[in-house]
Design a protein around this motif. Structure first.
Motif, PDB file in Angstrom:
ATOM      1  N   HIS A 148       0.813  -1.218   0.000  1.00 55.38           N
ATOM      2  CA  HIS A 148       0.000   0.000   0.000  1.00 55.38           C
ATOM      3  C   HIS A 148       0.846   1.267   0.000  1.00 55.38           C
ATOM      4  O   HIS A 148       0.531   2.237  -0.684  1.00 55.38           O
ATOM      5  N   ARG A 149       1.947   1.282   0.740  1.00 52.23           N
ATOM      6  CA  ARG A 149       2.787   2.486   0.835  1.00 52.23           C
ATOM      7  C   ARG A 149       3.370   2.871  -0.521  1.00 52.23           C
ATOM      8  O   ARG A 149       3.572   4.047  -0.802  1.00 52.23           O
ATOM      9  N   VAL A 153       2.541   6.366  -3.303  1.00 50.28           N
ATOM     10  CA  VAL A 153       3.429   7.234  -4.078  1.00 50.28           C
ATOM     11  C   VAL A 153       2.842   7.472  -5.467  1.00 50.28           C
ATOM     12  O   VAL A 153       2.818   8.597  -5.969  1.00 50.28           O
ATOM     13  N   ALA A 154       2.329   6.407  -6.089  1.00 51.26           N
ATOM     14  CA  ALA A 154       1.710   6.538  -7.411  1.00 51.26           C
ATOM     15  C   ALA A 154       0.466   7.409  -7.330  1.00 51.26           C
ATOM     16  O   ALA A 154       0.235   8.268  -8.197  1.00 51.26           O
ATOM     17  N   PHE A 156      -0.111   9.767  -5.214  1.00 49.90           N
ATOM     18  CA  PHE A 156       0.341  11.151  -4.995  1.00 49.90           C
ATOM     19  C   PHE A 156       0.685  11.808  -6.336  1.00 49.90           C
ATOM     20  O   PHE A 156       0.275  12.945  -6.607  1.00 49.90           O
ATOM     21  N   LEU A 157       1.408  11.098  -7.179  1.00 49.44           N
ATOM     22  CA  LEU A 157       1.784  11.634  -8.486  1.00 49.44           C
ATOM     23  C   LEU A 157       0.555  11.848  -9.369  1.00 49.44           C
ATOM     24  O   LEU A 157       0.453  12.852 -10.090  1.00 49.44           O
ATOM     25  N   ILE A 158      -0.389  10.924  -9.302  1.00 48.86           N
ATOM     26  CA  ILE A 158      -1.609  11.048 -10.103  1.00 48.86           C
ATOM     27  C   ILE A 158      -2.457  12.215  -9.604  1.00 48.86           C
ATOM     28  O   ILE A 158      -3.123  12.901 -10.396  1.00 48.86           O
ATOM     29  N   SER A 159      -2.413  12.484  -8.303  1.00 50.19           N
ATOM     30  CA  SER A 159      -3.133  13.636  -7.756  1.00 50.19           C
ATOM     31  C   SER A 159      -2.566  14.936  -8.311  1.00 50.19           C
ATOM     32  O   SER A 159      -3.300  15.911  -8.513  1.00 50.19           O
ATOM     33  N   LEU A 160      -1.269  14.959  -8.568  1.00 47.57           N
ATOM     34  CA  LEU A 160      -0.658  16.133  -9.198  1.00 47.57           C
ATOM     35  C   LEU A 160      -1.222  16.331 -10.603  1.00 47.57           C
ATOM     36  O   LEU A 160      -1.494  17.460 -11.027  1.00 47.57           O
ATOM     37  N   SER A 202      -0.180   5.710   5.383  1.00 56.07           N
ATOM     38  CA  SER A 202       1.176   5.638   4.840  1.00 56.07           C
ATOM     39  C   SER A 202       1.795   7.015   4.720  1.00 56.07           C
ATOM     40  O   SER A 202       2.991   7.192   4.975  1.00 56.07           O
ATOM     41  N   CYS A 203       0.991   8.005   4.345  1.00 53.98           N
ATOM     42  CA  CYS A 203       1.493   9.378   4.262  1.00 53.98           C
ATOM     43  C   CYS A 203       1.909   9.862   5.643  1.00 53.98           C
ATOM     44  O   CYS A 203       2.945  10.522   5.798  1.00 53.98           O
TER      45      CYS A 203
END
Length: 267
Positions: A148-149, A153-154, A156-160, A202-203
């Motif tokens: 999950h952690r 990360v993926a 987070f990047l997609i949220s950008l 995880s964040c």
């Protein structure tokens, strides 16, 4: 003379499945219905391959971002590599959807939700579990929950990328600045997505984990405190974003298909 087992060695010897008097079935049944309906809608829309983009205002459905099919046209902000022939077989957002699915599938809140609703493991607190064995998340396939952690990360990047889509939605008919109802919906959706992503356990660990002394890391300590506040409502954000994603996609679908016109506030 009968023997008595030591405490904790056996379950309580009662006939009833549970002694709870409340209607504990509401949560697992409601969750099952909501999740099943959402998955059905999202699957159909992801493979639909049309009515996902409004070029006049740069409205791109979150189910199609980033759009990497040749059909995407101007919606392909990051290039394309899927041929048009794959329409209906591979989602236009093939780069992001698998990671977002795995991120939510391994999310701590969603685990609790679908373990109870689909597997009845257990269906509710204080209710007997129908399964005879419990091995936890130490074996395949559930051991994969520990990834999950990395899926975070993926996400987070997609949220950008989703944020960039929301910025582009401030687009007017003449190519200048403009605001419509679609702009507002996309902005609200991306804010909620960030709330869900940043409230992730995880964040919280990435921001403030593995620190032995907070006083020596005041910035990370402050960030950890803010994420911890969000973390208290992580389950709520998990459910709310399911709704915001559907609202954003449905509105763009209706506008892109010509069913309705975008309500413009400026230009």
């Amino acid at each position: 003379m009968s023997t008595v087992e030591a405490p904790g060695k056996a379950r309580a010897q009662i006939k009833e499945r549970t002694l709870r008097k409340d209607n504990w079935r509401i949560y697992p049944i409601t969750t099952l219905v909501i999740f099943t309906a959402w998955v059905a809608y999202a699957t159909v829309r992801a493979f639909w391959g049309s009515a996902f983009y409004v070029p006049e205002y740069h409205y791109l459905s979150p189910f199609y971002s980033p759009c990497v099919n040749e059909i995407c046209g101007d919606a392909a902000e990051f290039g394309t590599f899927l041929p048009a022939e794959t329409r209906g077989w591979i989602p236009f957002a093939a780069v992001s959807l698998p990671f977002l699915l795995l991120f939510r599938l391994t999310c701590y809140y969603y685990r609790k939700a679908y373990y109870r609703s689909y597997w009845a493991s257990p269906p509710a607190c204080g209710v007997a579990e129908p399964h005879k064995k419990y091995t936890g998340e130490r074996r395949f396939p559930l051991i994969g929950q520990n990834l999950h952690r990395y899926f975070w990360v993926a996400a987070f990047l997609i949220s950008l990328i989703n944020t960039w889509d929301a910025v582009l939605a401030f687009h007017g008919k003449d190519g200048g600045f403009g605001i419509g109802l679609g702009t507002v919906i996309l902005v609200v959706n991306v804010i909620l997505l960030w709330a869900y992503t940043l409230s992730c356990h995880s964040c919280r660990h990435i921001v403030g984990g593995r620190l032995k002394n907070f006083s020596k890391h005041p910035v990370r300590y402050w960030m950890w405190g803010q994420v911890s506040k969000l973390n208290q409502r992580h389950g709520q954000y998990a459910l709310i974003t399911l709704g915001s994603l559907v609202v954003a996609d449905l509105y763009i679908t209706l506008v892109a298909s010509g069913t309705i016109s975008d309500l413009r506030f400026y230009n």
